[in-house]
Design an enzyme around this catalytic site. Sequence first.
Site, PDB file in Angstrom:
ATOM      1  N   GLY A  40      -7.347  -4.411   7.274  1.00  0.00           N
ATOM      2  CA  GLY A  40      -6.720  -3.648   8.268  1.00  0.00           C
ATOM      3  C   GLY A  40      -7.342  -3.461   9.773  1.00  0.00           C
ATOM      4  N   LYS A  61       0.897  -1.242   0.069  1.00  0.00           N
ATOM      5  CA  LYS A  61      -0.081   0.010  -0.060  1.00  0.00           C
ATOM      6  C   LYS A  61       0.887   1.517  -0.115  1.00  0.00           C
ATOM      7  CE  LYS A  61      -3.475  -2.841   2.195  1.00  0.00           C
ATOM      8  NZ  LYS A  61      -4.728  -2.786   2.722  1.00  0.00           N
ATOM      9  N   GLY A 114      -1.650  -7.438   3.506  1.00  0.00           N
ATOM     10  CA  GLY A 114      -1.342  -6.091   3.562  1.00  0.00           C
ATOM     11  C   GLY A 114      -0.325  -5.775   4.689  1.00  0.00           C
ATOM     12  N   GLY A 115      -1.092  -5.514   5.830  1.00  0.00           N
ATOM     13  CA  GLY A 115       0.029  -5.187   7.005  1.00  0.00           C
ATOM     14  C   GLY A 115       1.283  -6.065   7.338  1.00  0.00           C
TER      15      GLY A 115
HETATM   16  P1  13P Z   1      -4.328  -6.127   5.686  1.00  0.00           P
HETATM   17  O1  13P Z   1      -3.610  -7.693   5.524  1.00  0.00           O
HETATM   18  O2  13P Z   1      -3.621  -5.430   6.309  1.00  0.00           O
HETATM   19  O3  13P Z   1      -5.615  -6.500   6.599  1.00  0.00           O
HETATM   20  O4  13P Z   1      -4.606  -5.712   4.134  1.00  0.00           O
HETATM   21  C1  13P Z   1      -5.312  -6.550   3.259  1.00  0.00           C
HETATM   22  C2  13P Z   1      -5.303  -5.912   2.130  1.00  0.00           C
HETATM   23  O5  13P Z   1      -5.963  -4.966   1.572  1.00  0.00           O
HETATM   24  C3  13P Z   1      -4.355  -6.530   0.960  1.00  0.00           C
HETATM   25  O6  13P Z   1      -4.528  -6.001  -0.315  1.00  0.00           O
END
Ligand code: 13P
Length: 246
Positions: free
Chosen positions: A168, A10, A227-228
């Site tokens: 998230g 991101k 994501g994170g």
């Molecule tokens: P998280 O793993 O931070 O929840 O984010 C998922 C995501 O949007 C991956 O594209």
Amino acid sequence: MRKLAAGNWKMNGMAAALSEARGVSIAHPNPSVDVLLCPPATLLTRAADALANSAIALGAQDCHAAGNGAHTGDLAASMLAEAGASAVIVGHSERRADHGEGDELIRAKGEAAIAAGMVAIVCIGETLAEREAGSTLHVVRSQLAGSLPLGATPQNTVIAYEPVWAIGTGKVATPEQIAEVHADLRAALTDMMDGADAVRLLYGGSVKAANAAEIFAIPHVDGALVGGASLKAEDFSPIVSALEEA
Ligand code: 13P
């Protein structure tokens, strides 16, 4: 099919974060699954250098639908490919929400990515309100039908199911919820294209080392979009390992 562990950084990551990408490549010199990191576009060329001769592939987080032209601030798929990306995420829910992107535009972006020789990772997923209204399957089927690139094949297209409410938030969809959607997506894809069984269906939304094995055991889950937990090698590496062991 070869499964896929993809990390979406991101809008995170300065040059110092390249050491995390290198950390993933050192931990997984010869993975039995595909491993993809999608840093911000500003880091692609340096990440490509950092990951040269490694098993880790690079992706971008968005592209423009056009090949080139007067689109200030945008990036064409071919530019991202030249910078080192072999895949592009399109239609992430954050772009759908932040930039008002709809299925038709997302389909065009996916087609641009494929035309540039890249894999399109098409994201779909319902909001909490849609789930609570009982319209999850309707929403994701309609997003899939509207945003699947024309000419999609198992080689050039990946589908990522990311429930918006699980992104998230630390709230993971239950195995039952994931299983229901993924089975439905597989069935829907079978009606839409040849080779649907070989299209990789990723789950995304608060995937962590602690829940990865349980998620990867669900039928029709062929990997994750993380994501994170993809920002640090020490967090992402166990997820890659869990997928290898699934
Ligand atoms: P998280 O793993 O931070 O929840 O984010 C998922 C995501 O949007 C991956 O594209």
